[in-house]
Write an enzyme that holds these catalytic residues in place. Structure first.
Site: not given
Ligand code: PBG
Ligand code: ZN
Length: 319
Positions: A113, A189, A199, A242
């Site tokens: 990502c 997600k 974050r 998720k």
């Molecule tokens: C990045 C990502 C996120 C998480 C995993 N990959 C954060 C988001 O999308 O805001 C969250 C994982 C967690 O909170 O444990 N895209």
């Molecule tokens: Zn991301």
């Protein structure tokens, strides 16, 4: 009288009638590896997890392997951020080091990502005008997936929620000779408050707005199912919901509709809530953690991504 309690009366009867069973090999341990860091840093709420240096990540993986962990998901955090990331060298370097040190002993998935790489913290890139640059985003994700696969990643795990990313990554991998590299897609997600502790750990908070334009709205079950179906059609090998707990109702339907294995990501806020409850003396953390894992399995999760994977064996999970 119907007495259901007869089967609850002692441990051996309870074990005999248990319908969920799993082992540590079905837990995936996240790793945060931060470029240019001189010392490990604690992550508020994520007991047992730290922001690691490249050096210390090798020690961490070594001890996790000793604890029976076999699967890892790497979050690479680069030092320099930019508007449009074009190179993912620091994460690729971490993959190389871990794989050259541990080879096949560690199965290394890599979160794919842009949000840790962009200066604005979004999972996409933008046009000058401020609108989302879809083509540019997919291009950057493709570059990232190829760099990670070339570095030796065992699997690619796109978490961005952009339309078409699985198809794009799959065809790029195939063309480059990585036909055997699987994709574990963050397929369902949701936009969620429960990513808060993550974050801070991944340095990926959006600098403006939020992620509601690309992550799923919790009220939309149709979208939640469609997103996973689409990833399956585009060639994802493994799917995921998720946050795990708030998407638990979707695990079985997604499996039934795609035939694919569906995992649950016990996200940072879910895990941290157990840590903080324990801190207040309100629960037994280890037992609560086990309980949540058992529930994910009962709900049909094939695997669980959890910040507590490294405690699994200690908690009595087999393997
Ligand atoms: C990045 C990502 C996120 C998480 C995993 N990959 C954060 C988001 O999308 O805001 C969250 C994982 C967690 O909170 O444990 N895209
Ligand atoms: Zn991301």
């Amino acid at each position: 009288m119907k007495r259901l309690q007869r089967l609850r009366k002692n441990q051996w009867t309870r074990d005999l009638t248990a319908t969920t069973e799993f082992n540590v090999a079905q837990l995936i341990q996240p790793l945060f590896v931060v470029e240019g860091l001189s010392q490990d840093q604690d992550i508020p709420g994520l007991k047992g997890n730290r922001r690691l240096t490249l050096q210390s990540s090798l020690k961490q993986v070594e001890s996790d392997l000793e604890a029976g962990v076999r699967n890892f998901i790497l979050f690479g955090v680069p030092q320099a951020k930019m508007g449009t990331p074009r190179s993912f060298q620091s994460t690729a370097q971490t993959v190389k080091e871990i794989k050259s040190r541990f080879g096949g002993a560690a199965n290394l998935w890599v979160d794919t990502c842009l949000c840790s790489y962009t200066d604005h913290g979004h999972c996409c890139v933008f046009h000058q005008s401020g609108s989302r640059d879809h083509v540019g985003t997919l291009k950057a994700l493709e570059t990232m997936a190829l760099e990670l696969a070339s570095a030796g990643a065992d699997g690619i795990s796109p978490s961005d929620m952009m339309d078409g990313r699985v198809a794009k990554i799959r065809s790029a991998l195939d063309q480059a000779g990585f036909e055997d590299t699987p994709i574990m897609s963050y397929s369902t997600k949701f936009s969620s408050q429960f990513y808060g502790p993550f974050r801070a750990a991944a340095d990926s908070a959006p600098q403006f707005g939020d992620r509601t334009q690309y992550q799923i709205d919790v009220r939309n079950r149709n979208d939640a199912i469609a997103a996973s179906r689409r990833c399956a059609e585009e060639g994802a090998d493994l799917l995921m919901v998720k946050p795990g707990m708030t998407a638990i109702d979707l695990i079985k339907p997604i499996h039934e509709q795609t035939g694919l294995a569906v995992g649950a990501y016990q996200v940072s806020g879910e895990y941290a809530s157990l840590v903080l409850l324990e801190k207040e003396g309100l629960i037994n953390f280890e037992k609560a953690l086990q309980e949540t894992w058992q529930v994910f399995k009962r709900a049909g999760a094939q695997f669980i991504i959890t910040y507590g994977a490294r405690f699994g064996r200690q908690l009595g999970v087999r393997g």
